[in-house]
Design an enzyme around this catalytic site. Structure first.
Site, short mmCIF file in Angstrom:
data_model
loop_
_atom_site.label_atom_id
_atom_site.label_comp_id
_atom_site.label_asym_id
_atom_site.label_seq_id
_atom_site.Cartn_x
_atom_site.Cartn_y
_atom_site.Cartn_z
N SER A 95 14.17 -27.68 5.05
CA SER A 95 13.89 -28.98 4.39
C SER A 95 13.49 -29.95 5.48
O SER A 95 14.33 -30.37 6.28
CB SER A 95 15.15 -29.50 3.70
OG SER A 95 15.69 -28.55 2.83
N LYS A 170 11.70 -31.40 -2.75
CA LYS A 170 13.05 -31.21 -2.23
C LYS A 170 13.73 -32.57 -1.97
O LYS A 170 14.95 -32.71 -2.17
CB LYS A 170 12.98 -30.38 -0.94
CG LYS A 170 14.28 -30.22 -0.19
CD LYS A 170 15.31 -29.36 -0.90
CE LYS A 170 16.62 -29.33 -0.11
NZ LYS A 170 17.66 -28.56 -0.77
N LYS A 238 19.94 -36.34 7.30
CA LYS A 238 18.56 -36.03 7.68
C LYS A 238 17.63 -36.10 6.47
O LYS A 238 16.57 -36.73 6.51
CB LYS A 238 18.58 -34.63 8.32
CG LYS A 238 17.28 -33.96 8.62
CD LYS A 238 16.79 -33.00 7.57
CE LYS A 238 17.69 -31.83 7.25
NZ LYS A 238 17.12 -30.86 6.33
P1 NAD Z 1 22.29 -24.15 9.87
O1 NAD Z 1 22.51 -25.23 10.83
O2 NAD Z 1 23.46 -23.36 9.35
O3 NAD Z 1 21.22 -23.08 10.41
C1 NAD Z 1 20.12 -23.37 11.23
C2 NAD Z 1 19.92 -22.20 12.17
O4 NAD Z 1 18.76 -22.45 12.96
C3 NAD Z 1 21.09 -22.00 13.14
O5 NAD Z 1 21.53 -20.65 13.10
C4 NAD Z 1 20.49 -22.36 14.51
O6 NAD Z 1 21.06 -21.62 15.57
C5 NAD Z 1 19.03 -22.00 14.28
N1 NAD Z 1 18.12 -22.67 15.21
C6 NAD Z 1 18.08 -23.98 15.57
N2 NAD Z 1 17.07 -24.20 16.44
C7 NAD Z 1 16.45 -23.00 16.60
C8 NAD Z 1 15.33 -22.57 17.36
N3 NAD Z 1 14.66 -23.43 18.15
N4 NAD Z 1 14.98 -21.28 17.32
C9 NAD Z 1 15.66 -20.40 16.53
N5 NAD Z 1 16.73 -20.73 15.80
C10 NAD Z 1 17.11 -22.03 15.82
O7 NAD Z 1 21.51 -24.82 8.64
P2 NAD Z 1 21.37 -24.28 7.14
O8 NAD Z 1 22.48 -24.86 6.32
O9 NAD Z 1 21.10 -22.83 7.14
O10 NAD Z 1 20.06 -25.09 6.69
C11 NAD Z 1 18.76 -24.70 7.09
C12 NAD Z 1 17.76 -25.55 6.33
O11 NAD Z 1 17.94 -25.35 4.92
C13 NAD Z 1 17.95 -27.07 6.57
O12 NAD Z 1 16.71 -27.71 6.60
C14 NAD Z 1 18.77 -27.50 5.36
O13 NAD Z 1 18.56 -28.87 5.07
C15 NAD Z 1 18.22 -26.58 4.28
N6 NAD Z 1 19.14 -26.29 3.18
C16 NAD Z 1 20.45 -26.04 3.39
C17 NAD Z 1 21.29 -25.80 2.30
C18 NAD Z 1 22.76 -25.55 2.48
O14 NAD Z 1 23.50 -25.62 1.47
N7 NAD Z 1 23.25 -25.24 3.66
C19 NAD Z 1 20.77 -25.80 1.00
C20 NAD Z 1 19.41 -26.00 0.83
C21 NAD Z 1 18.61 -26.26 1.92
#
Ligand code: NAD
Length: 294
Positions: A95, A170, A238
Protein backbone atom coordinates in the site's frame (compact mmCIF):
# COMPACT_ATOMS: atom_id res chain seq x y z
CA UNK A 1 4.52 -19.27 -13.45
CA UNK A 2 8.09 -18.31 -12.60
CA UNK A 3 7.64 -15.56 -9.97
CA UNK A 4 10.04 -13.34 -8.00
CA UNK A 5 8.55 -12.35 -4.61
CA UNK A 6 10.13 -9.55 -2.55
CA UNK A 7 8.98 -8.67 0.99
CA UNK A 8 7.97 -11.55 3.26
CA UNK A 9 6.44 -9.79 6.26
CA UNK A 10 3.11 -10.36 7.99
CA UNK A 11 1.34 -10.28 4.59
CA UNK A 12 3.97 -11.24 2.01
CA UNK A 13 4.89 -14.56 3.62
CA UNK A 14 1.39 -16.13 3.59
CA UNK A 15 0.67 -14.66 0.13
CA UNK A 16 3.83 -16.28 -1.21
CA UNK A 17 2.93 -19.57 0.47
CA UNK A 18 -0.44 -19.54 -1.33
CA UNK A 19 1.31 -19.02 -4.68
CA UNK A 20 3.51 -22.03 -3.91
CA UNK A 21 0.46 -24.09 -2.92
CA UNK A 22 -1.12 -23.24 -6.28
CA UNK A 23 1.94 -24.67 -8.06
CA UNK A 24 3.83 -21.46 -8.92
CA UNK A 25 7.61 -21.39 -8.65
CA UNK A 26 8.67 -18.54 -6.31
CA UNK A 27 12.13 -17.10 -5.83
CA UNK A 28 12.06 -14.90 -2.73
CA UNK A 29 13.99 -12.07 -1.11
CA UNK A 30 13.63 -10.20 2.19
CA UNK A 31 16.23 -8.26 4.19
CA UNK A 32 15.27 -10.54 7.12
CA UNK A 33 16.85 -13.94 6.53
CA UNK A 34 14.45 -15.70 8.93
CA UNK A 35 11.47 -14.63 6.80
CA UNK A 36 13.09 -16.27 3.77
CA UNK A 37 13.78 -19.48 5.73
CA UNK A 38 10.09 -19.90 6.47
CA UNK A 39 9.17 -19.38 2.80
CA UNK A 40 11.93 -21.80 1.78
CA UNK A 41 10.48 -24.42 4.15
CA UNK A 42 7.24 -24.08 2.14
CA UNK A 43 9.10 -24.65 -1.15
CA UNK A 44 10.40 -21.21 -2.18
CA UNK A 45 13.90 -20.61 -3.53
CA UNK A 46 15.95 -18.17 -1.43
CA UNK A 47 18.03 -15.46 -3.07
CA UNK A 48 20.77 -13.10 -1.94
CA UNK A 49 19.30 -9.88 -3.31
CA UNK A 50 16.13 -8.38 -4.76
CA UNK A 51 17.96 -8.27 -8.11
CA UNK A 52 18.57 -12.03 -7.98
CA UNK A 53 14.93 -12.72 -7.05
CA UNK A 54 13.67 -10.57 -9.95
CA UNK A 55 16.17 -11.55 -12.65
CA UNK A 56 14.69 -13.53 -15.57
CA UNK A 57 11.18 -13.89 -14.04
CA UNK A 58 7.87 -13.64 -15.91
CA UNK A 59 6.28 -11.87 -12.95
CA UNK A 60 7.80 -9.97 -10.00
CA UNK A 61 5.72 -9.14 -6.92
CA UNK A 62 6.68 -6.73 -4.12
CA UNK A 63 4.97 -6.58 -0.69
CA UNK A 64 6.91 -3.87 1.16
CA UNK A 65 6.01 -1.30 3.84
CA UNK A 66 5.73 2.00 1.92
CA UNK A 67 6.62 4.15 -1.09
CA UNK A 68 10.34 4.72 -0.24
CA UNK A 69 10.91 0.95 0.13
CA UNK A 70 9.30 0.17 -3.24
CA UNK A 71 11.12 3.06 -4.93
CA UNK A 72 14.44 1.85 -3.51
CA UNK A 73 13.92 -1.82 -4.45
CA UNK A 74 12.86 -0.91 -8.00
CA UNK A 75 14.95 2.16 -8.84
CA UNK A 76 17.63 2.42 -6.11
CA UNK A 77 21.16 1.07 -6.14
CA UNK A 78 21.11 -2.38 -7.77
CA UNK A 79 17.37 -1.80 -8.39
CA UNK A 80 15.33 -4.60 -9.94
CA UNK A 81 14.39 -2.41 -12.92
CA UNK A 82 17.80 -3.32 -14.34
CA UNK A 83 17.22 -7.07 -13.91
CA UNK A 84 13.59 -7.58 -14.96
CA UNK A 85 13.72 -8.47 -18.65
CA UNK A 86 11.62 -6.86 -21.35
CA UNK A 87 8.09 -8.35 -21.20
CA UNK A 88 8.30 -9.04 -17.46
CA UNK A 89 5.25 -7.87 -15.48
CA UNK A 90 5.92 -6.04 -12.21
CA UNK A 91 3.12 -6.06 -9.59
CA UNK A 92 3.48 -3.96 -6.48
CA UNK A 93 1.00 -5.23 -3.87
CA UNK A 94 2.23 -2.90 -1.09
CA UNK A 95 0.00 0.00 0.00
CA UNK A 96 1.84 3.10 -1.22
CA UNK A 97 1.09 6.62 -2.46
CA UNK A 98 -0.77 6.48 -5.83
CA UNK A 99 1.54 9.18 -7.22
CA UNK A 100 4.56 6.96 -6.53
CA UNK A 101 2.88 4.02 -8.32
CA UNK A 102 2.42 6.31 -11.34
CA UNK A 103 6.04 7.51 -11.14
CA UNK A 104 7.45 3.94 -10.98
CA UNK A 105 5.06 2.77 -13.71
CA UNK A 106 6.31 5.52 -16.04
CA UNK A 107 9.99 4.66 -15.42
CA UNK A 108 9.32 0.95 -16.09
CA UNK A 109 7.26 1.69 -19.21
CA UNK A 110 10.42 3.24 -20.74
CA UNK A 111 12.05 -0.20 -20.32
CA UNK A 112 9.04 -2.06 -21.78
CA UNK A 113 8.16 -3.50 -18.37
CA UNK A 114 4.44 -3.40 -17.54
CA UNK A 115 3.34 -2.54 -14.01
CA UNK A 116 0.18 -3.05 -11.96
CA UNK A 117 -0.44 -1.55 -8.52
CA UNK A 118 -2.47 -4.12 -6.61
CA UNK A 119 -2.77 -3.45 -2.87
CA UNK A 120 -4.83 -5.75 -0.71
CA UNK A 121 -7.34 -5.64 2.12
CA UNK A 122 -8.19 -8.31 4.66
CA UNK A 123 -5.17 -8.46 6.94
CA UNK A 124 -3.13 -11.47 8.01
CA UNK A 125 -6.05 -13.93 8.49
CA UNK A 126 -7.25 -13.42 4.91
CA UNK A 127 -3.67 -13.48 3.60
CA UNK A 128 -3.31 -16.92 5.23
CA UNK A 129 -6.68 -18.16 3.91
CA UNK A 130 -6.02 -16.77 0.43
CA UNK A 131 -9.20 -14.69 0.63
CA UNK A 132 -7.79 -11.15 0.33
CA UNK A 133 -9.65 -8.41 -1.54
CA UNK A 134 -7.28 -7.12 -4.22
CA UNK A 135 -7.72 -3.75 -5.95
CA UNK A 136 -5.84 -3.31 -9.21
CA UNK A 137 -4.59 -0.40 -11.30
CA UNK A 138 -2.79 -0.54 -14.65
CA UNK A 139 -3.59 -1.64 -18.21
CA UNK A 140 -6.69 -3.85 -18.39
CA UNK A 141 -4.98 -6.35 -20.71
CA UNK A 142 -2.14 -6.79 -18.18
CA UNK A 143 -4.67 -7.25 -15.36
CA UNK A 144 -6.36 -9.97 -17.47
CA UNK A 145 -3.00 -11.80 -17.74
CA UNK A 146 -2.33 -11.69 -13.97
CA UNK A 147 -5.89 -12.21 -12.67
CA UNK A 148 -5.51 -15.97 -12.11
CA UNK A 149 -2.35 -15.37 -10.05
CA UNK A 150 -4.23 -12.80 -7.94
CA UNK A 151 -6.96 -15.35 -7.30
CA UNK A 152 -4.39 -17.69 -5.70
CA UNK A 153 -3.99 -15.02 -2.99
CA UNK A 154 -7.43 -13.43 -2.87
CA UNK A 155 -11.11 -14.18 -3.31
CA UNK A 156 -11.57 -11.04 -5.40
CA UNK A 157 -9.35 -8.96 -7.68
CA UNK A 158 -11.23 -5.90 -8.93
CA UNK A 159 -9.91 -3.84 -11.84
CA UNK A 160 -10.16 -0.18 -10.72
CA UNK A 161 -8.57 1.77 -13.59
CA UNK A 162 -5.18 3.08 -14.72
CA UNK A 163 -1.93 2.74 -12.77
CA UNK A 164 -2.38 4.29 -9.30
CA UNK A 165 -6.09 3.40 -9.17
CA UNK A 166 -5.40 0.36 -7.00
CA UNK A 167 -3.71 2.49 -4.35
CA UNK A 168 -6.34 5.25 -4.58
CA UNK A 169 -8.96 2.57 -3.86
CA UNK A 170 -6.85 1.24 -1.00
CA UNK A 171 -6.70 4.72 0.57
CA UNK A 172 -10.52 4.78 0.56
CA UNK A 173 -10.43 1.38 2.29
CA UNK A 174 -7.98 2.62 4.93
CA UNK A 175 -10.09 5.70 5.71
CA UNK A 176 -13.19 3.56 6.25
CA UNK A 177 -11.27 1.07 8.43
CA UNK A 178 -9.57 3.75 10.59
CA UNK A 179 -12.76 5.71 11.18
CA UNK A 180 -14.70 2.51 11.90
CA UNK A 181 -12.16 1.39 14.54
CA UNK A 182 -12.16 4.87 16.10
CA UNK A 183 -15.98 4.87 16.18
CA UNK A 184 -15.99 1.44 17.89
CA UNK A 185 -13.38 2.59 20.44
CA UNK A 186 -15.37 5.75 21.24
CA UNK A 187 -18.78 4.05 21.37
CA UNK A 188 -17.72 1.05 23.45
CA UNK A 189 -15.79 3.22 25.93
CA UNK A 190 -18.90 5.39 26.31
CA UNK A 191 -21.03 2.33 27.10
CA UNK A 192 -18.52 1.19 29.74
CA UNK A 193 -18.30 4.64 31.31
CA UNK A 194 -22.12 4.89 31.37
CA UNK A 195 -22.42 1.50 33.07
CA UNK A 196 -23.22 -1.04 30.30
CA UNK A 197 -20.75 -3.88 29.78
CA UNK A 198 -19.05 -3.62 26.36
CA UNK A 199 -19.40 -7.36 25.58
CA UNK A 200 -23.18 -6.99 25.85
CA UNK A 201 -23.07 -3.91 23.61
CA UNK A 202 -21.02 -5.92 21.09
CA UNK A 203 -23.56 -8.77 21.15
CA UNK A 204 -26.41 -6.30 20.66
CA UNK A 205 -24.79 -4.22 17.89
CA UNK A 206 -23.00 -6.69 15.68
CA UNK A 207 -26.08 -8.02 13.86
CA UNK A 208 -27.60 -4.56 13.25
CA UNK A 209 -26.77 -1.64 10.98
CA UNK A 210 -23.74 -0.64 13.09
CA UNK A 211 -22.18 -4.10 12.76
CA UNK A 212 -19.23 -4.48 10.39
CA UNK A 213 -16.35 -6.74 9.46
CA UNK A 214 -14.14 -4.20 11.25
CA UNK A 215 -16.26 -4.39 14.42
CA UNK A 216 -16.18 -8.21 14.36
CA UNK A 217 -12.39 -8.26 13.91
CA UNK A 218 -11.30 -5.44 16.22
CA UNK A 219 -13.76 -5.14 19.14
CA UNK A 220 -12.95 -8.67 20.42
CA UNK A 221 -9.27 -7.62 20.43
CA UNK A 222 -10.18 -4.53 22.49
CA UNK A 223 -12.17 -6.68 24.96
CA UNK A 224 -9.31 -9.20 25.29
CA UNK A 225 -6.61 -6.52 25.59
CA UNK A 226 -4.93 -8.21 22.59
CA UNK A 227 -2.69 -5.70 20.79
CA UNK A 228 -0.66 -8.14 18.66
CA UNK A 229 -0.52 -6.85 15.07
CA UNK A 230 -2.39 -7.56 12.64
CA UNK A 231 -2.03 -4.17 11.16
CA UNK A 232 0.36 -1.80 12.91
CA UNK A 233 -0.50 1.74 14.00
CA UNK A 234 2.69 2.90 12.19
CA UNK A 235 1.47 1.43 8.88
CA UNK A 236 -1.96 3.02 9.29
CA UNK A 237 -0.32 6.39 9.98
CA UNK A 238 1.54 5.92 6.70
CA UNK A 239 -1.72 5.19 4.83
CA UNK A 240 -3.61 8.13 6.33
CA UNK A 241 -0.72 10.48 5.52
CA UNK A 242 -0.86 9.16 1.93
CA UNK A 243 -4.64 9.78 1.96
CA UNK A 244 -4.19 13.40 3.13
CA UNK A 245 -1.49 14.02 0.52
CA UNK A 246 -3.74 12.58 -2.19
CA UNK A 247 -6.75 14.57 -0.96
CA UNK A 248 -4.78 17.81 -0.87
CA UNK A 249 -3.41 17.05 -4.34
CA UNK A 250 -6.96 16.98 -5.76
CA UNK A 251 -8.14 19.97 -3.71
CA UNK A 252 -10.09 18.09 -1.05
CA UNK A 253 -9.80 18.29 2.74
CA UNK A 254 -10.25 15.10 4.77
CA UNK A 255 -11.34 16.35 8.22
CA UNK A 256 -12.30 12.99 9.75
CA UNK A 257 -9.16 11.27 8.45
CA UNK A 258 -6.98 14.08 9.81
CA UNK A 259 -8.54 13.72 13.25
CA UNK A 260 -8.02 9.96 13.51
CA UNK A 261 -4.50 10.37 12.11
CA UNK A 262 -3.66 12.71 15.01
CA UNK A 263 -5.05 10.15 17.50
CA UNK A 264 -2.83 7.47 15.96
CA UNK A 265 0.13 9.85 15.97
CA UNK A 266 -0.34 10.32 19.73
CA UNK A 267 -0.44 6.55 20.26
CA UNK A 268 2.80 6.21 18.27
CA UNK A 269 4.27 8.95 20.47
CA UNK A 270 3.22 6.88 23.49
CA UNK A 271 5.30 3.96 22.12
CA UNK A 272 2.41 1.97 20.59
CA UNK A 273 3.33 2.37 16.89
CA UNK A 274 4.19 -1.33 16.55
CA UNK A 275 0.88 -2.48 18.08
CA UNK A 276 -2.35 -3.38 16.27
CA UNK A 277 -4.48 -0.43 15.14
CA UNK A 278 -7.22 -1.59 17.54
CA UNK A 279 -5.13 0.15 20.27
CA UNK A 280 -7.08 3.27 19.23
CA UNK A 281 -9.10 2.15 22.27
CA UNK A 282 -6.11 3.13 24.45
CA UNK A 283 -6.55 6.74 23.34
CA UNK A 284 -9.96 6.67 25.04
CA UNK A 285 -8.61 4.65 27.97
CA UNK A 286 -6.07 7.42 28.64
CA UNK A 287 -8.79 10.08 28.30
CA UNK A 288 -11.41 8.42 30.53
CA UNK A 289 -9.53 6.03 32.80
CA UNK A 290 -11.90 3.25 31.58
CA UNK A 291 -10.48 0.04 30.12
CA UNK A 292 -12.59 -2.21 27.89
CA UNK A 293 -10.59 -5.28 28.89
CA UNK A 294 -12.95 -7.87 30.39
P1 NAD B 1 5.74 -5.98 7.43
O1 NAD B 1 6.45 -4.86 8.03
O2 NAD B 1 5.30 -7.14 8.28
O3 NAD B 1 6.55 -6.60 6.18
C1 NAD B 1 7.36 -5.88 5.30
C2 NAD B 1 8.52 -6.77 4.91
O4 NAD B 1 9.33 -6.08 3.96
C3 NAD B 1 9.44 -7.13 6.09
O5 NAD B 1 9.63 -8.54 6.16
C4 NAD B 1 10.74 -6.39 5.78
O6 NAD B 1 11.89 -7.07 6.25
C5 NAD B 1 10.69 -6.36 4.26
N1 NAD B 1 11.53 -5.32 3.66
C6 NAD B 1 11.63 -4.01 4.01
N2 NAD B 1 12.50 -3.37 3.20
C7 NAD B 1 12.94 -4.31 2.31
C8 NAD B 1 13.84 -4.27 1.22
N3 NAD B 1 14.49 -3.14 0.89
N4 NAD B 1 14.08 -5.40 0.54
C9 NAD B 1 13.43 -6.56 0.87
N5 NAD B 1 12.57 -6.67 1.90
C10 NAD B 1 12.32 -5.54 2.61
O7 NAD B 1 4.45 -5.34 6.71
P2 NAD B 1 3.10 -6.06 6.26
O8 NAD B 1 2.11 -5.96 7.37
O9 NAD B 1 3.40 -7.36 5.61
O10 NAD B 1 2.59 -5.01 5.16
C11 NAD B 1 3.15 -4.95 3.86
C12 NAD B 1 2.30 -3.99 3.04
O11 NAD B 1 0.95 -4.47 2.99
C13 NAD B 1 2.23 -2.56 3.64
O12 NAD B 1 2.22 -1.61 2.62
C14 NAD B 1 0.91 -2.59 4.40
O13 NAD B 1 0.37 -1.28 4.52
C15 NAD B 1 0.07 -3.49 3.51
N6 NAD B 1 -1.02 -4.20 4.18
C16 NAD B 1 -0.85 -4.77 5.40
C17 NAD B 1 -1.92 -5.41 6.01
C18 NAD B 1 -1.80 -6.03 7.37
O14 NAD B 1 -2.85 -6.34 7.98
N7 NAD B 1 -0.62 -6.26 7.90
C19 NAD B 1 -3.16 -5.49 5.36
C20 NAD B 1 -3.28 -4.95 4.09
C21 NAD B 1 -2.20 -4.30 3.51
Amino acid sequence: MNIGFIGLGIMGKPMCKNLLKAGHRCTVYDIMDAAMDEAAAAGAIKSKSAAEAAGGKELVITMLPNSPHVRQVVMGENGIMNYMGEGCIFVDMSSIAPLVSKEIGAVLADKNIEMLDAPVSGGEPKAIDGTLSIMVGGKKEIYDKVKDVFLCMGSSAVYCGEIGAGNTTKLANQIVVALNIAACAEAFTLSKKAGVEPDLVFAALRGGLAGSVVMDAKVPMMLQGNDKPGFKIDLHIKDLNNALETGHGVGMGLPLTAHVLEMMQQLAGDGLGGKDHSVLVKYYEKMTGESLKL
